[in-house]
Each structure stands twice: as C-alpha cells, then as structure tokens.
Enzyme design. Structure first.
Site, PDB file in Angstrom:
ATOM      1  CG  ASP A  47     -30.169  45.560   8.546  1.00 21.35           C
ATOM      2  OD1 ASP A  47     -29.881  45.709   9.768  1.00 21.35           O
ATOM      3  OD2 ASP A  47     -30.230  46.523   7.767  1.00 21.35           O
ATOM      4  CE  LYS A 105     -32.522  41.250   5.122  1.00 23.25           C
ATOM      5  NZ  LYS A 105     -31.115  41.385   4.700  1.00 23.25           N
TER       6      LYS A 105
END
Ligand code: SF4
Length: 124
Positions: A47, A29
């Site tokens: 996320d 991420k």
C-alpha cells in the site's frame, strides 16, 4: 461481487490471486491482504505506506517504481516465515512514525542508519 461469489465460487471467498482478482473491486493489493490475513499465506500487500517506507529506508532500489516491483523485491529478500509480520511492521511504521508529509525521524529507532531517501518530505 456478491453475485459472482455465489454464482462462480459457491458462496466461498476464493483463495488464489487469480480467482480473487476476478472479483469486482479486488486488485492485487486487496487479494494479497485477503490471502495473508484470512488464508495465512505469505503474501505482501504494497500500500502507500509500504511503498513509501521501503523507498525511504532503501529497502528497495530506486527503480522499483511500481507497487508490484516493490512487492517482488521485498518478497525476494524477506524470509517467507517473516513476510506477514514484516508487512505489518513496515505498514505501521509508515502510518505512525515514517509519515508521508512529515516523518518523525527524531523519534524513529532507525534514525542513525536510515538513508532518509526523502522526496518532497520534511524531516522532523
Ligand atoms: S529515520 Fe525518518 S525517514 Fe528513516 S525510517 Fe525513520 S522516520 Fe522514516
């Protein structure tokens, strides 16, 4: 991380996911955020907001049950030139409208056609 940046990468933040994820504390991420925001690459960081909104709105199938599967599915279906913007649209929509515990459906522009695939959430 600072030591690795200086010793292995000559003091420069690397630009590839393979290199970025070698840095302590950097997962996929974060690597995707760095690639998109700093290097301008079409990557999409999943996320908690992107994950939730993608499922609630039916943008991804139910079996996209990991951040990586959501990322892969969205990447297959969003034109490359729109990936960076789409990431921010979905993220900000989740942060301010399609909130985790209590989504503001009555204020949402997608209310009429959103399937509202909500689990453990209260509708506004
Ligand atoms: S209608 Fe409700 S569940 Fe659907 S995207 Fe909007 S806030 Fe989220």
């Amino acid at each position: 991380m600072a030591r690795m940046l200086t010793e292995r990468f000559n003091g420069e933040v690397p630009s590839t996911p393979e290199e970025l994820t070698q840095l302590p504390g950097v997962g996929r991420k974060t690597a995707n955020v760095i690639q998109a925001v700093w290097f301008g690459k079409p990557t999409l960081a999943v996320d908690t907001h992107v994950y939730r909104v993608s499922h609630r709105m039916g943008l991804v199938p139910k079996d996209a049950n990991t951040p990586r599967k959501v990322e892969d599915y969205l990447m297959k279906n969003i034109p490359l030139g729109e990936v960076s913007s789409a990431h921010h649209w979905i993220l900000l929509h989740g942060r301010y409208i399609c909130k985790s515990a209590r989504p503001l459906c009555s204020k949402c522009p997608f209310d009429d056609f959103c399937p509202k695939l909500l689990e453990n959430s209260k509708l506004d």
